[in-house]
Scaffold this active site. Structure first.
Site, PDB file in Angstrom:
ATOM      1  CG  ASP A  36       1.667  -8.247  -2.019  1.00  0.00           C
ATOM      2  OD1 ASP A  36       1.802  -8.946  -3.052  1.00  0.00           O
ATOM      3  OD2 ASP A  36       1.627  -7.009  -2.047  1.00  0.00           O
ATOM      4  CB  VAL A  60      -7.301  -9.245  -2.210  1.00  0.00           C
ATOM      5  CG1 VAL A  60      -6.323  -8.824  -1.122  1.00  0.00           C
ATOM      6  CG2 VAL A  60      -6.889  -8.682  -3.573  1.00  0.00           C
ATOM      7  CG  ASN A  85      -2.762  -0.440  -1.346  1.00  0.00           C
ATOM      8  OD1 ASN A  85      -2.892   0.599  -1.985  1.00  0.00           O
ATOM      9  ND2 ASN A  85      -1.703  -1.234  -1.474  1.00  0.00           N
ATOM     10  CE1 TYR A 151      -6.189   0.449 -11.192  1.00  0.00           C
ATOM     11  CE2 TYR A 151      -7.037   2.654 -11.605  1.00  0.00           C
ATOM     12  CZ  TYR A 151      -6.246   1.791 -10.862  1.00  0.00           C
ATOM     13  OH  TYR A 151      -5.525   2.281  -9.808  1.00  0.00           O
ATOM     14  CE  LYS A 155      -8.131   1.109  -7.884  1.00  0.00           C
ATOM     15  NZ  LYS A 155      -7.771   0.584  -6.540  1.00  0.00           N
ATOM     16  CB  THR A 186       4.018   2.495  -7.685  1.00  0.00           C
ATOM     17  OG1 THR A 186       2.855   2.271  -8.501  1.00  0.00           O
ATOM     18  CG2 THR A 186       3.712   3.546  -6.630  1.00  0.00           C
TER      19      THR A 186
END
Length: 281
Positions: A36, A60, A85, A151, A155, A186
């Protein structure tokens, strides 16, 4: 202890879905290499894991960071499992307003990173005789209205990449699947619009309330719900599951609200209400 003796790599592990999944892997026996950009959150995760989780700062969007993360797993005898993820909301502009740089940043974070994770994990897994890769896509990959356009496109790319990678890597006994979260409470929503501190807490409370009404399962999704699905896909329980996805959305995608909410009339019910009293059914 489904993952005893195995090494799992989790990106975006410092919070939310990544954190819950890293903890679940560790609880079921895996050694976890967690990546992370949030060094404080990642180190706190590792410090509370009794040595089961090793943290490495990982961006990443950096190819070198991805390679280094997977090399760290190889030093421990892995990787046996990779959970791609890491992500964020990305560029929020509509297609007629977005700039090229914002589009590229979103694709780099959400799609390119997954491709590179698979690319560098696959040879290491092949040497071990196989492995399991799980990618985080989204319910937004299936239809409009769930997330901003960039986004959602990224995805959708992750979802199709999952199928293609499963076909490419079948020869090496590497399974590739995706998990598609729905409305999960989240910090990703608050972070997407730059909320911090008290404003973030208020936003998260709002998300919890909205989530209770958004789908047939009348509660907001939890990170642990996704962790359970990921661990299933990564486990031997799913040894015959490959090149597909698991939708974990509380029924959000089953149909329009009137299809499951008796208090929301659909077109047929609205028309029936116009019929004269006593009309034949």
């Amino acid at each position: 202890m489904r993952f005893s003796g195995k090494v799992a790599v989790v990106t975006g592990a410092a919070s939310g879905i990544g954190r819950a999944t890293a903890l679940r892997f560790a609880e079921e026996g895996a050694t976890v290499v967690a990546g992370d950009i949030d060094e404080a959150g990642g180190q706190e995760l590792a410090d509370t894991s009794n040595g089961r989780i090793r943290f490495r700062r990982t961006d990443v969007t950096s190819e070198a960071d991805i390679v280094a993360l997977l090399d760290a797993a190889a030093e421990l005898g892995g990787p046996d499992i990779l959970f791609n993820n890491a992500g964020a909301g990305g560029q929020r502009a509509k297609i007629d307003e977005i700039d090229a740089a914002g589009w590229d940043r979103t694709m780099d974070l959400l799609l390119r990173s997954v491709a590179l994770g698979i690319r560098y994990a696959a040879p290491l897994m092949a040497k071990k005789g196989g492995g399991a890769i799980v990618n985080t896509a989204s319910v937004a990959a299936l239809a409009s209205g769930a997330a901003p356009t960039p986004y959602s496109v990224a995805k959708a790319g992750v979802l199709h990449l999952t199928r293609l990678a499963a076909a490419d890597l079948a020869k090496d006994r590497i399974r590739v699947n995706a998990v598609l979260p729905g409305f999960i409470a989240t910090n990703i929503f608050a972070s997407a619009i730059g909320l911090e501190g008290e404003a973030r807490d208020k936003a998260n409370a709002l998300i919890q309330g909205v989530g209770q009404q958004a789908q047939p399962v009348q509660r907001a999704g939890r990170a642990e719900d996704i962790a359970a699905a990921v661990c299933f896909l990564a486990s031997d329980d799913a040894s015959f599951v490959n090149g597909t996805h698991l939708l974990v959305d509380g029924g959000l995608s089953v149909g329009p609200r009137h299809s499951w909410d008796p208090n929301t009339p659909g077109l047929f019910e609205a028309l029936a209400a116009l019929a004269p009293t006593g009309a034949a059914e």
